[in-house]
Design a protein around this motif. Structure first.
Motif, PDB file in Angstrom:
ATOM      1  N   TRP A   1       0.800  -1.224   0.000  1.00  0.00           N
ATOM      2  CA  TRP A   1       0.000   0.000   0.000  1.00  0.00           C
ATOM      3  C   TRP A   1       0.836   1.279   0.000  1.00  0.00           C
ATOM      4  CZ3 TRP A   1      -4.482  -1.134   4.000  1.00  0.00           C
ATOM      5  CH2 TRP A   1      -5.354  -2.055   3.428  1.00  0.00           C
ATOM      6  N   VAL A   2       2.149   1.174  -0.100  1.00  0.00           N
ATOM      7  CA  VAL A   2       2.972   2.381  -0.170  1.00  0.00           C
ATOM      8  C   VAL A   2       2.631   3.125  -1.463  1.00  0.00           C
ATOM      9  CG1 VAL A   2       5.326   3.275  -0.271  1.00  0.00           C
ATOM     10  CG2 VAL A   2       4.797   1.309   1.184  1.00  0.00           C
ATOM     11  N   ASN A   3       2.547   4.453  -1.377  1.00  0.00           N
ATOM     12  CA  ASN A   3       2.155   5.292  -2.520  1.00  0.00           C
ATOM     13  C   ASN A   3       0.732   4.988  -2.982  1.00  0.00           C
ATOM     14  OD1 ASN A   3       4.632   6.649  -2.652  1.00  0.00           O
ATOM     15  ND2 ASN A   3       5.516   5.105  -4.002  1.00  0.00           N
ATOM     16  N   THR A   4      -0.167   4.764  -2.030  1.00  0.00           N
ATOM     17  CA  THR A   4      -1.582   4.553  -2.346  1.00  0.00           C
ATOM     18  C   THR A   4      -2.427   5.410  -1.398  1.00  0.00           C
ATOM     19  OG1 THR A   4      -1.845   2.687  -0.823  1.00  0.00           O
ATOM     20  CG2 THR A   4      -1.141   2.186  -3.089  1.00  0.00           C
ATOM     21  N   TYR A   5      -3.683   5.585  -1.778  1.00  0.00           N
ATOM     22  CA  TYR A   5      -4.594   6.324  -0.906  1.00  0.00           C
ATOM     23  C   TYR A   5      -4.933   5.530   0.354  1.00  0.00           C
ATOM     24  CZ  TYR A   5      -5.276   9.644  -4.703  1.00  0.00           C
ATOM     25  OH  TYR A   5      -5.076  10.596  -5.684  1.00  0.00           O
ATOM     26  N   GLN A   6      -4.880   4.200   0.271  1.00  0.00           N
ATOM     27  CA  GLN A   6      -5.157   3.399   1.463  1.00  0.00           C
ATOM     28  C   GLN A   6      -4.183   3.723   2.586  1.00  0.00           C
ATOM     29  OE1 GLN A   6      -5.097   2.428  -1.795  1.00  0.00           O
ATOM     30  NE2 GLN A   6      -5.383   0.202  -1.892  1.00  0.00           N
ATOM     31  N   ALA A   7      -2.907   3.911   2.222  1.00  0.00           N
ATOM     32  CA  ALA A   7      -1.901   4.223   3.235  1.00  0.00           C
ATOM     33  C   ALA A   7      -2.150   5.590   3.867  1.00  0.00           C
ATOM     34  CB  ALA A   7      -0.509   4.181   2.614  1.00  0.00           C
ATOM     35  N   LEU A   8      -2.723   6.513   3.129  1.00  0.00           N
ATOM     36  CA  LEU A   8      -3.001   7.843   3.657  1.00  0.00           C
ATOM     37  C   LEU A   8      -4.266   7.865   4.507  1.00  0.00           C
ATOM     38  CD1 LEU A   8      -2.256  10.009   0.478  1.00  0.00           C
ATOM     39  CD2 LEU A   8      -0.829   9.825   2.533  1.00  0.00           C
ATOM     40  N   ILE A   9      -5.215   6.984   4.208  1.00  0.00           N
ATOM     41  CA  ILE A   9      -6.534   7.061   4.830  1.00  0.00           C
ATOM     42  C   ILE A   9      -6.672   6.165   6.051  1.00  0.00           C
ATOM     43  CG2 ILE A   9      -8.981   6.561   4.453  1.00  0.00           C
ATOM     44  CD1 ILE A   9      -8.557   7.431   1.525  1.00  0.00           C
ATOM     45  N   LEU A  10      -6.309   4.900   5.928  1.00  0.00           N
ATOM     46  CA  LEU A  10      -6.645   3.935   6.971  1.00  0.00           C
ATOM     47  C   LEU A  10      -5.890   4.130   8.291  1.00  0.00           C
ATOM     48  CD1 LEU A  10      -7.107   0.685   4.852  1.00  0.00           C
ATOM     49  CD2 LEU A  10      -8.829   2.244   5.755  1.00  0.00           C
ATOM     50  N   PRO A  11      -4.563   4.295   8.297  1.00  0.00           N
ATOM     51  CA  PRO A  11      -3.888   4.493   9.589  1.00  0.00           C
ATOM     52  C   PRO A  11      -4.374   5.756  10.296  1.00  0.00           C
ATOM     53  CG  PRO A  11      -2.300   3.904   7.884  1.00  0.00           C
ATOM     54  CD  PRO A  11      -3.589   4.201   7.179  1.00  0.00           C
ATOM     55  N   GLY A  12      -4.835   5.584  11.518  1.00  0.00           N
ATOM     56  CA  GLY A  12      -5.294   6.718  12.307  1.00  0.00           C
ATOM     57  C   GLY A  12      -6.717   7.144  12.057  1.00  0.00           C
ATOM     58  N   SER A  13      -7.442   6.448  11.184  1.00  0.00           N
ATOM     59  CA  SER A  13      -8.824   6.851  10.923  1.00  0.00           C
ATOM     60  C   SER A  13      -9.726   6.597  12.126  1.00  0.00           C
ATOM     61  CB  SER A  13      -9.369   6.103   9.696  1.00  0.00           C
ATOM     62  OG  SER A  13      -9.280   4.703   9.897  1.00  0.00           O
ATOM     63  N   ILE A  14      -9.398   5.587  12.936  1.00  0.00           N
ATOM     64  CA  ILE A  14     -10.111   5.326  14.184  1.00  0.00           C
ATOM     65  C   ILE A  14      -9.072   5.448  15.296  1.00  0.00           C
ATOM     66  CG2 ILE A  14     -11.565   3.709  15.457  1.00  0.00           C
ATOM     67  CD1 ILE A  14     -12.235   2.390  12.779  1.00  0.00           C
TER      68      ILE A  14
ATOM     69  N   ALA B   1     -15.574  16.925  14.541  1.00  0.00           N
ATOM     70  CA  ALA B   1     -15.410  17.171  13.108  1.00  0.00           C
ATOM     71  C   ALA B   1     -14.368  18.252  12.855  1.00  0.00           C
ATOM     72  CB  ALA B   1     -16.748  17.572  12.497  1.00  0.00           C
ATOM     73  N   VAL B   2     -14.395  19.319  13.651  1.00  0.00           N
ATOM     74  CA  VAL B   2     -13.410  20.395  13.481  1.00  0.00           C
ATOM     75  C   VAL B   2     -12.009  19.886  13.807  1.00  0.00           C
ATOM     76  CG1 VAL B   2     -12.671  22.647  14.316  1.00  0.00           C
ATOM     77  CG2 VAL B   2     -15.087  22.211  13.917  1.00  0.00           C
ATOM     78  N   LEU B   3     -11.860  19.176  14.908  1.00  0.00           N
ATOM     79  CA  LEU B   3     -10.546  18.654  15.298  1.00  0.00           C
ATOM     80  C   LEU B   3     -10.015  17.657  14.272  1.00  0.00           C
ATOM     81  CD1 LEU B   3     -11.132  18.118  19.126  1.00  0.00           C
ATOM     82  CD2 LEU B   3      -9.762  19.898  18.046  1.00  0.00           C
ATOM     83  N   THR B   4     -10.900  16.785  13.780  1.00  0.00           N
ATOM     84  CA  THR B   4     -10.481  15.803  12.777  1.00  0.00           C
ATOM     85  C   THR B   4     -10.056  16.494  11.493  1.00  0.00           C
ATOM     86  OG1 THR B   4     -12.003  14.149  13.696  1.00  0.00           O
ATOM     87  CG2 THR B   4     -11.210  13.782  11.449  1.00  0.00           C
ATOM     88  N   THR B   5     -10.823  17.499  11.084  1.00  0.00           N
ATOM     89  CA  THR B   5     -10.469  18.252   9.876  1.00  0.00           C
ATOM     90  C   THR B   5      -9.108  18.905  10.016  1.00  0.00           C
ATOM     91  OG1 THR B   5     -12.803  18.689   9.390  1.00  0.00           O
ATOM     92  CG2 THR B   5     -11.175  20.121   8.345  1.00  0.00           C
ATOM     93  N   MET B   6      -8.855  19.525  11.156  1.00  0.00           N
ATOM     94  CA  MET B   6      -7.564  20.181  11.376  1.00  0.00           C
ATOM     95  C   MET B   6      -6.418  19.167  11.393  1.00  0.00           C
ATOM     96  SD  MET B   6      -8.683  22.971  14.276  1.00  0.00           S
ATOM     97  CE  MET B   6      -6.996  23.542  14.490  1.00  0.00           C
ATOM     98  N   ASN B   7      -6.640  18.025  12.054  1.00  0.00           N
ATOM     99  CA  ASN B   7      -5.574  17.016  12.142  1.00  0.00           C
ATOM    100  C   ASN B   7      -5.232  16.432  10.777  1.00  0.00           C
ATOM    101  OD1 ASN B   7      -5.328  17.307  14.918  1.00  0.00           O
ATOM    102  ND2 ASN B   7      -6.809  15.697  15.368  1.00  0.00           N
ATOM    103  N   VAL B   8      -6.259  16.083  10.001  1.00  0.00           N
ATOM    104  CA  VAL B   8      -6.020  15.492   8.679  1.00  0.00           C
ATOM    105  C   VAL B   8      -5.440  16.531   7.733  1.00  0.00           C
ATOM    106  CG1 VAL B   8      -7.115  14.382   6.694  1.00  0.00           C
ATOM    107  CG2 VAL B   8      -7.816  13.765   9.011  1.00  0.00           C
ATOM    108  N   TYR B   9      -5.985  17.739   7.776  1.00  0.00           N
ATOM    109  CA  TYR B   9      -5.555  18.796   6.864  1.00  0.00           C
ATOM    110  C   TYR B   9      -4.104  19.190   7.113  1.00  0.00           C
ATOM    111  CZ  TYR B   9      -6.162  22.993   3.982  1.00  0.00           C
ATOM    112  OH  TYR B   9      -6.052  23.948   3.004  1.00  0.00           O
TER     113      TYR B   9
END
Length: 277
Positions: A128-141, A191-199
């Motif tokens: 999953w290196v260089n994929t969207y899965q690597a960017l999305i899944l870790p830390g989503s929960i 939602a605000v905290l999550t947006t700031m952390n991801v952004y």
């Protein structure tokens, strides 16, 4: 007791102190680069040259698109699964609940840098290196979001939930019809905290992705000066200040808009989440 003139004066001075750097960055992004360096505190004739050059030199549009995709998908996962986990920890009794919740809290003590190498090895093993899965899944929960929702939901009277059970509602129905409407301020704050952390996340995207196709906005901004000087013969660092401020202003605007629109809910959610459950 109503606030006095002195309190308003202090708050006004603090507001100016916090807002002035933002105003200076945005206003300076419209100044000629030489004026930014030689006369940084004076406004001069506005120009769009910095923005035009910045969009031509760096793929900031790709960074915005990738960040938006990661934010929507990762944020949706956080907003769906973390409240459910918080509801289970707050209102259910099951064997090992306290131990499991303690393990969740323990993960909050681990520095992010400690987890990077294991996560990168895992992403590599999965391909999953260089994929969207690597960017999305870790830390989503994540542990903080679960803890936040647990504290917010714990403040709901248990009698209200028991009333729903007596009426024959399912646990999912109680969560959707009873719990969610009550914790809307807490959800808005999450939602605000999550947006700031991801952004604003930089460390993990720069490790998990090393191609330009999947770079997020913060990674693009980190290489901005290098890309500009590499694309322009004879340029030095003083000539890229305008583009750096233009890129920073463009990246700053979405977060400012989100916070202004949701600030009331954010503050209410902070107060709700501080209640001991």
């Amino acid at each position: 007791m109503k606030p006095g003139i002195g309190q308003y004066t202090i708050l006004g001075v603090l507001a100016i102190g916090f807002l002035y750097p933002i105003w200076w960055a945005i206003s300076s992004s419209f100044k000629p680069p030489n004026d930014i360096v030689t006369d940084p505190l004076t406004l001069s004739g506005p120009t769009l040259h910095n923005y035009q050059a910045m969009f031509a030199d760096v793929p900031i549009g790709t960074g915005f698109a990738n960040t938006a995709l990661v934010l929507v998908v990762k944020g949706a996962m956080t907003m769906v699964f973390c409240p459910l986990a918080g509801y289970a920890f707050a209102k259910f009794t099951f064997p090992g609940k306290n131990v499991l919740f303690g393990v969740v809290l323990l993960t909050l003590m681990l520095p992010t840098l400690v987890l990077i190498i294991p996560l990168l090895l895992e992403m590599s093993a999965l391909g999953w290196v260089n994929t969207y899965q690597a960017l999305i899944l870790p830390g989503s929960i994540d542990a903080f979001s679960i803890f936040w929702m647990r504290q917010t939901i714990a403040a709901i009277p248990t009698e209200l939930i028991d009333a729903g059970r007596v009426d024959g509602a399912s646990e999912l129905g109680i969560f959707v019809r009873v719990v969610l409407p009550v914790i809307r301020p807490g959800l808005a704050a999450l939602a605000v905290l999550t947006t700031m952390n991801v952004y604003n996340d930089f460390v993990w995207p720069v490790v998990a992705v090393n191609d330009t196709e999947h770079q997020t906005l913060q990674v693009v901004l980190s290489t901005l000066a290098q890309n500009i000087t590499g694309n322009r013969i004879g340029s030095d660092f003083t000539t890229v200040w305008g583009e750096l401020l233009a890129a920073g202003s463009v990246a700053m605007v979405p977060l400012l808009v989100i916070f202004v629109l949701l600030q009331r809910h954010f503050i209410n959610g902070i107060l709700a989440g501080s209640v001991k459950g």
